[in-house]
Write an enzyme that holds these catalytic residues in place. Structure first.
Site, short mmCIF file in Angstrom:
data_model
loop_
_atom_site.label_atom_id
_atom_site.label_comp_id
_atom_site.label_asym_id
_atom_site.label_seq_id
_atom_site.Cartn_x
_atom_site.Cartn_y
_atom_site.Cartn_z
CG HIS A 121 -1.91 0.94 1.44
ND1 HIS A 121 -1.67 2.26 1.73
CD2 HIS A 121 -3.25 0.81 1.37
CE1 HIS A 121 -2.82 2.90 1.82
NE2 HIS A 121 -3.81 2.04 1.60
CG ASP A 198 0.55 -2.42 6.16
OD1 ASP A 198 -0.45 -2.64 6.88
OD2 ASP A 198 0.52 -1.70 5.15
CD GLN A 201 -6.85 -4.72 3.57
OE1 GLN A 201 -7.76 -5.54 3.65
NE2 GLN A 201 -7.07 -3.44 3.42
CE LYS A 224 -7.94 -0.29 5.69
NZ LYS A 224 -6.66 -0.29 4.97
CB CYS A 362 -3.62 3.12 -1.63
SG CYS A 362 -4.91 4.30 -1.26
C1 PLP Z 1 -5.71 0.51 4.71
C2 PLP Z 1 -4.29 0.13 4.61
C3 PLP Z 1 -3.29 0.98 5.07
C4 PLP Z 1 -3.56 2.36 5.60
O1 PLP Z 1 -4.39 2.33 6.69
P1 PLP Z 1 -4.98 3.71 7.29
O2 PLP Z 1 -6.06 3.23 8.20
O3 PLP Z 1 -5.51 4.49 6.11
O4 PLP Z 1 -3.87 4.40 7.98
C5 PLP Z 1 -2.00 0.53 5.00
N1 PLP Z 1 -1.69 -0.67 4.50
C6 PLP Z 1 -2.63 -1.52 4.06
C7 PLP Z 1 -2.24 -2.86 3.55
C8 PLP Z 1 -3.96 -1.13 4.09
O5 PLP Z 1 -4.90 -1.96 3.63
#
Ligand code: PLP
Length: 404
Positions: A121, A198, A201, A224, A362
């Site tokens: 992302h 990260d 997801q 999320k 993104c």
């Molecule tokens: C949504 C997402 C982000 C960013 O998350 P925010 O809540 O907008 O800070 C970063 N990495 C991944 C893989 C995402 O799906």
């Protein structure tokens, strides 16, 4: 098996109509819907215990502080962190990653290398690029194959004693691919690199075990995983959090302030300057409880069934191509139809009450890899149904007929 209708009744928005049609919400990768218990917990906080935390001796301040710290411990147990002070409240994944890259600005030197994956992302690309620009370190990219999987031989070959950080997502938001992070963490540690995962997801679908993974940092967002927007967590190993300088200066993060020299507070407060999102932090704990009550085994079973059905039904459509065909996948289907722009399909099915995401998600480098402007992404949650997938498939067929 889960009683999906009973679960759906927990989410008031799921019985709304959009454009006159029952809402089919398949944009869970962008944000999840919220159960009533989470919505209510926000109001309860403001109605009953609202006060600033960690400062007052008065009763409400202590109640609010206790609730906030109980939530921290809850999340510590949820991700199996060793200490609660390794769990930092943030405003989301983006904030967590920037906190880490900011800290590494005082550690990296010219010639050092940062390894990112091609499945990231933008939130996990741009902060590292900014860090490399600032420090003279070099950004290296792990390539992917046609199935959307990272190529592990190429990853191994990128690692050397120059590698200081490896950063990769647990699950790709654009394709749903689950990355072999345990292997990657072990390999990165073998050359002495720190690893950030990260997990934005991943946390809606599974319970990460940060000690078993042995990652150095794990960042995720609350919104999320059925929690409020503006909430998130950065897990960091104690030794790394002690090593990194504070991200922001302000109240709450200090031990002693004089104009000559300020000393910083202990963890976690060193990284939590200013009044935080108190209600959000508390209610994120409510969301974690809600998910654990449903059970991640049950969540995964339902989502696997949805993924399987959606993949099978969508592939019935001629000219439809799915991106991200690797074996290890979360409940995300990213697709296109020959000769039709994803945006056009997204707009038509929106009129039929179906919410999907269209565009680059993104993750422009992934779209560049496949030489496409974007995809249509349907991302499923445990509260979605097989019937909703059939509604989407019929709508996509209709859109295809209209557009070709
Ligand atoms: C949504 C997402 C982000 C960013 O998350 P925010 O809540 O907008 O800070 C970063 N990495 C991944 C893989 C995402 O799906």
């Amino acid at each position: 098996m889960l009683d999906i209708q009973k679960i759906r009744a927990d989410f008031p928005i799921l019985s709304e109509k959009v454009n006159g049609k029952p809402l089919v919400y398949f944009d869970n990768g962008a944000t999840s819907q919220k159960p009533q218990i989470v919505i209510d917990a926000i109001a309860t906080y403001y109605q009953e215990i609202n006060a600033n935390i960690h400062r007052g001796v008065h009763t409400l301040s202590q109640l609010a502080t206790d609730a906030y710290e109980i939530s921290r411990v809850k999340i510590q147990h949820h991700i199996n962190a060793k200490f609660s002070h390794e769990v930092l409240f943030t405003s989301g994944t983006t904030h967590g990653i920037n906190l880490v890259t900011n800290g590494f600005a005082s550690i990296l030197k010219p010639g050092d290398e940062v390894v990112v994956s091609s499945l990231e992302h933008h939130s996990n690309i741009v902060p590292w690029q900014m860090l490399c620009e600032k420090t003279g370190a070099t950004l290296k990219v792990i390539p992917m194959n046609e199935n959307g999987e990272l190529i592990m031989e190429a990853f191994d070959a990128l690692l050397s004693e120059k590698t200081k950080v490896v950063t990769v997502n647990h699950i790709s938001n654009a394709l749903g691919i689950i990355n072999p992070i345990k292997y990657m963490i072990e390999k990165a540690h073998a050359v002495g690199a720190a690893v950030l995962i990260d997990g934005a997801q991943a946390v809606p679908h599974l319970k990460p075990d940060v000690q078993d993974l042995d990652c150095d940092f794990y960042a995720f967002s609350g919104h999320k995983m059925c929690g409020p927007t503006g909430t998130g967590i950065l897990y960091g190993k104690e030794e790394w959090l002690n090593k990194l300088p504070p991200y922001q200066g302000g109240g709450e993060m200090i031990k002693e302030v004089t104009f000559e020299k300020t000393t910083y507070a202990d963890l976690p407060h060193k990284f939590e300057a200013g009044t935080p999102n108190i209600a959000g932090g508390i209610v994120l704990g409510t969301a974690v409880d809600y998910l654990n009550n449903i059970g991640f085994d049950n969540i995964q079973k339902q989502e696997e069934a949805l993924l399987e059905h959606a993949t099978k039904r969508l592939l019935e459509i001629e000219g439809l191509k799915i991106y991200g065909t690797g074996k290890n996948k979360a409940s995300v289907v990213s697709f296109n139809i020959d000769g039709i722009h994803p945006y056009d399909i997204g707009s038509i099915i929106d009129k039929l009450g179906i919410a999907v995401r269209t565009g680059h998600h993104c993750a422009q480098p992934i779209m560049n890899f496949f030489c496409i402007p974007g995809t249509i992404r349907a991302s499923f949650s445990f509260y979605n149904t097989i019937e909703e997938i059939d509604v989407m498939v019929e709508a996509v067929k209709k859109a295809k007929t209209m557009l070709s």
